[in-house]
Design a protein around this motif. Sequence first.
Motif, PDB file in Angstrom:
ATOM      1  N   ASP A 132       0.834  -1.218   0.000  1.00 52.27           N
ATOM      2  CA  ASP A 132       0.000   0.000   0.000  1.00 52.27           C
ATOM      3  C   ASP A 132       0.860   1.256   0.000  1.00 52.27           C
ATOM      4  OD1 ASP A 132      -2.382  -1.450  -0.010  1.00 52.27           O
ATOM      5  OD2 ASP A 132      -2.363  -1.658   2.167  1.00 52.27           O
ATOM      6  N   GLY A 133       1.937   1.221  -0.793  1.00 53.73           N
ATOM      7  CA  GLY A 133       2.791   2.382  -0.943  1.00 53.73           C
ATOM      8  C   GLY A 133       3.846   2.558   0.126  1.00 53.73           C
ATOM      9  N   ILE A 134       3.869   1.691   1.125  1.00 53.94           N
ATOM     10  CA  ILE A 134       4.860   1.784   2.213  1.00 53.94           C
ATOM     11  C   ILE A 134       6.053   0.886   1.893  1.00 53.94           C
ATOM     12  CG2 ILE A 134       5.296   1.395   4.660  1.00 53.94           C
ATOM     13  CD1 ILE A 134       2.317   1.884   5.151  1.00 53.94           C
ATOM     14  N   GLN A 135       7.248   1.451   1.860  1.00 54.09           N
ATOM     15  CA  GLN A 135       8.467   0.703   1.574  1.00 54.09           C
ATOM     16  C   GLN A 135       8.930  -0.049   2.811  1.00 54.09           C
ATOM     17  OE1 GLN A 135      11.633   2.906  -0.425  1.00 54.09           O
ATOM     18  NE2 GLN A 135      13.169   1.840   0.804  1.00 54.09           N
ATOM     19  N   ILE A 136       9.233  -1.357   2.632  1.00 58.85           N
ATOM     20  CA  ILE A 136       9.672  -2.197   3.754  1.00 58.85           C
ATOM     21  C   ILE A 136      10.970  -2.897   3.361  1.00 58.85           C
ATOM     22  CG2 ILE A 136       9.077  -4.092   5.301  1.00 58.85           C
ATOM     23  CD1 ILE A 136       6.129  -3.581   4.612  1.00 58.85           C
ATOM     24  N   GLU A 137      12.048  -2.608   4.088  1.00 61.37           N
ATOM     25  CA  GLU A 137      13.327  -3.276   3.862  1.00 61.37           C
ATOM     26  C   GLU A 137      13.267  -4.653   4.523  1.00 61.37           C
ATOM     27  OE1 GLU A 137      15.676  -1.985   2.047  1.00 61.37           O
ATOM     28  OE2 GLU A 137      15.037   0.115   1.899  1.00 61.37           O
ATOM     29  N   MET A 138      13.468  -5.698   3.738  1.00 58.65           N
ATOM     30  CA  MET A 138      13.348  -7.064   4.243  1.00 58.65           C
ATOM     31  C   MET A 138      14.700  -7.701   4.559  1.00 58.65           C
ATOM     32  SD  MET A 138      10.067  -7.570   4.239  1.00 58.65           S
ATOM     33  CE  MET A 138       9.814  -9.355   4.307  1.00 58.65           C
ATOM     34  N   THR A 139      15.789  -7.028   4.237  1.00 64.37           N
ATOM     35  CA  THR A 139      17.121  -7.600   4.440  1.00 64.37           C
ATOM     36  C   THR A 139      18.052  -6.572   5.079  1.00 64.37           C
ATOM     37  OG1 THR A 139      17.626  -6.973   2.145  1.00 64.37           O
ATOM     38  CG2 THR A 139      17.020  -9.266   2.555  1.00 64.37           C
ATOM     39  N   GLU A 140      19.231  -7.047   5.466  1.00 58.87           N
ATOM     40  CA  GLU A 140      20.268  -6.194   6.052  1.00 58.87           C
ATOM     41  C   GLU A 140      21.549  -6.367   5.250  1.00 58.87           C
ATOM     42  OE1 GLU A 140      21.032  -5.578  10.590  1.00 58.87           O
ATOM     43  OE2 GLU A 140      22.362  -7.204   9.925  1.00 58.87           O
ATOM     44  N   ASP A 141      22.235  -5.271   4.971  1.00 53.48           N
ATOM     45  CA  ASP A 141      23.473  -5.317   4.188  1.00 53.48           C
ATOM     46  C   ASP A 141      24.626  -5.775   5.088  1.00 53.48           C
ATOM     47  OD1 ASP A 141      25.570  -4.979   2.486  1.00 53.48           O
ATOM     48  OD2 ASP A 141      25.125  -2.906   1.961  1.00 53.48           O
ATOM     49  N   HIS A 142      25.331  -6.816   4.636  1.00 54.50           N
ATOM     50  CA  HIS A 142      26.425  -7.367   5.436  1.00 54.50           C
ATOM     51  C   HIS A 142      27.796  -7.093   4.835  1.00 54.50           C
ATOM     52  CE1 HIS A 142      23.204 -10.302   7.076  1.00 54.50           C
ATOM     53  NE2 HIS A 142      23.299  -9.216   7.828  1.00 54.50           N
ATOM     54  N   LYS A 143      27.900  -6.008   4.050  1.00 56.34           N
ATOM     55  CA  LYS A 143      29.224  -5.576   3.602  1.00 56.34           C
ATOM     56  C   LYS A 143      30.013  -5.090   4.829  1.00 56.34           C
ATOM     57  CE  LYS A 143      28.535  -4.106  -1.215  1.00 56.34           C
ATOM     58  NZ  LYS A 143      27.111  -4.230  -1.472  1.00 56.34           N
ATOM     59  N   ILE A 144      31.321  -5.223   4.738  1.00 58.71           N
ATOM     60  CA  ILE A 144      32.196  -4.781   5.832  1.00 58.71           C
ATOM     61  C   ILE A 144      32.007  -3.287   6.105  1.00 58.71           C
ATOM     62  CG2 ILE A 144      34.612  -4.484   6.525  1.00 58.71           C
ATOM     63  CD1 ILE A 144      33.709  -7.355   6.639  1.00 58.71           C
ATOM     64  N   THR A 145      31.649  -2.539   5.072  1.00 56.80           N
ATOM     65  CA  THR A 145      31.508  -1.092   5.205  1.00 56.80           C
ATOM     66  C   THR A 145      30.208  -0.658   5.869  1.00 56.80           C
ATOM     67  OG1 THR A 145      30.607  -1.039   2.945  1.00 56.80           O
ATOM     68  CG2 THR A 145      32.965  -0.604   3.201  1.00 56.80           C
ATOM     69  N   SER A 146      29.222  -1.561   6.030  1.00 56.63           N
ATOM     70  CA  SER A 146      27.949  -1.168   6.623  1.00 56.63           C
ATOM     71  C   SER A 146      28.088  -1.007   8.134  1.00 56.63           C
ATOM     72  CB  SER A 146      26.860  -2.205   6.309  1.00 56.63           C
ATOM     73  OG  SER A 146      27.089  -3.397   7.009  1.00 56.63           O
ATOM     74  N   SER A 147      27.409  -0.025   8.689  1.00 51.06           N
ATOM     75  CA  SER A 147      27.536   0.270  10.126  1.00 51.06           C
ATOM     76  C   SER A 147      27.070  -0.891  10.989  1.00 51.06           C
ATOM     77  CB  SER A 147      26.737   1.528  10.457  1.00 51.06           C
ATOM     78  OG  SER A 147      25.371   1.375  10.079  1.00 51.06           O
ATOM     79  N   SER A 148      25.990  -1.579  10.572  1.00 48.26           N
ATOM     80  CA  SER A 148      25.477  -2.692  11.383  1.00 48.26           C
ATOM     81  C   SER A 148      26.464  -3.850  11.418  1.00 48.26           C
ATOM     82  CB  SER A 148      24.131  -3.180  10.827  1.00 48.26           C
ATOM     83  OG  SER A 148      24.271  -3.648   9.490  1.00 48.26           O
ATOM     84  N   GLU A 149      27.159  -4.100  10.312  1.00 47.01           N
ATOM     85  CA  GLU A 149      28.109  -5.206  10.279  1.00 47.01           C
ATOM     86  C   GLU A 149      29.375  -4.855  11.065  1.00 47.01           C
ATOM     87  OE1 GLU A 149      28.962  -9.159   9.370  1.00 47.01           O
ATOM     88  OE2 GLU A 149      27.152  -7.955   9.494  1.00 47.01           O
TER      89      GLU A 149
END
Length: 558
Positions: free
Chosen positions: A408-425
């Motif tokens: 319904d027009g709402i964007q939902i991120e279903m994954t997480e980026d696991h590159k070394i450069t990503s803050s979460s990783e």
Amino acid sequence: MGVQTIVTVVLLLMLLLIILFLFFLFKPWRFFFPSRFRSSIKAGVGVGVGELERPLVPDENDAASAAANLSFHELPRDYDLEGACYPNEAHFRSPRTHGQELVHKQRFQSFSPSSNLPPAQIPRHSTTPTHFQNDKLQDFVQRDISDQRSCLTLEVISGPSCGLRYSVQSTNPSSLPLTLGRVPPSDLLIKDSEVSGKHALIKWNMDKMKWELVDMGSLNGTFLNSKSINHPDTESRHWGDPINLANGDIITLGTTSKVIVHISSQNQHRIPFGVGMTSDPMAMRRGGKKFPMEDVCYYQWPLPGLDQFGLFGICDGHGGDGAAKSASKLFPEKVSGILSDSLKRERVLSLCDASDVLRDAFSQTEACMNHYYEGCTATVLLVWTDGDENFFAQCANVGDSACVMSVDGIQIEMTEDHKITSSSERLRIKGTGEPLKDGETRLYGINLGRMLGDKFLKQQDSRFSSEPYISEVVYIDQSSKAFAVLASDGLWDVIGAKKAIQLVLQNRERYNAEKENTAEKIASLLLNEAKTLRTKDNTSVIFLDFDTLNRFSCKVGS
């Protein structure tokens, strides 16, 4: 006396000929035999001449009459009451006319005393109303149309265009026949100097219910399973004879380009929403250097023995495609095995959460992979239904292949980026007690912190992980306008999630209005946009259109 005798004999012969002529002209036997028996004589039933041929397009009165006269004692033993057709004897055409009117060729056989049916099961008269029989006949026709649907997928497995794929349905006449060649407007465009501009074509034979391959007078030849199918006169440039295709066949164009054939039927893969899938190695984006295809995308609906569940996934390999191929084969098996446990399955359905299933599937898949010097990303989307046309979707991933949804027009991120450069990783790695140095973007030459396989690297450095990120569950009810895009990093390197969603929204209504296969068109649209933006990596896209119910879709897998 001799002359009179001769004259008498001649007159008698002439009289006999006249009588025979009148006998066949007026057909007096038609007053002594029932109509069904006369039809059998005309068709040659019982004398080995042929079978009754009805008009291809009977008028309404003829159709009603045929339905009214269709009684059980007229059906032979091999007549399929469920599908209402004789084995291999149903023929349909789908003309390219306004309204797509059905043209049906119906064949009936008369009851034979050798059928061995008990007399009690052969009623003399049918008391079913004519209009009801006619409706049932039409229903039988529609069932047979569904049964004849077939999906053909071609995948180039060697040569300059390795990794290229193309899918077509037998019930989409506007896309048939499909052509294979080196120059546009070939459907499967193969950039190989040994492939002719118009090399070969594949068509759907309505009478045989088979896909057929035809050489179009190519210069370097077309081979099916290593056997030439060219016209015997190789100098003539004449087309060859049609040759039946089967699932798993290998088509060779010239000497280097090989194409594997995947054939599946609608009954095997009836998906309750639209699915499109496409991929390209993007080999020409690196100055013509050899660039192997290491992406593998796949899906399976339903999972074996699990009518409510389906799995969609993309694996992007590094160091080769071995790990990606292994993971794409293992995931459906592991998820199916876990959900075959009724307690675990009911837990998913009651709690509307499959986190434990996805986590276990990743763990089991990693344990079964013996790839020490190859690895891959893995993005898996599990979709299930509650039986009322409402869907649930949950994603798990390691690496940088990603999935994004729009509801319904709402964007939902279903994954997480696991590159070394990503803050979460970087934060996760810091939690291991061995944080990354400032500016460090790779570990042992790899830009990913999580992947499947790469067992040697994981033995060397405990900071590498195969633990997946698992998304929240997304609920999609009947009224939702929802879709999902799964893709390898070849797409996401040049197109952000927001732009991908905008492209879908801008084009989906147009494709729907044109009655195109929306899901396949949008998957191709996203891939072509990545080409336009000059992505330099293998690119694979799977598009799920939950707004398109009961749309036949091909299964395309590696």
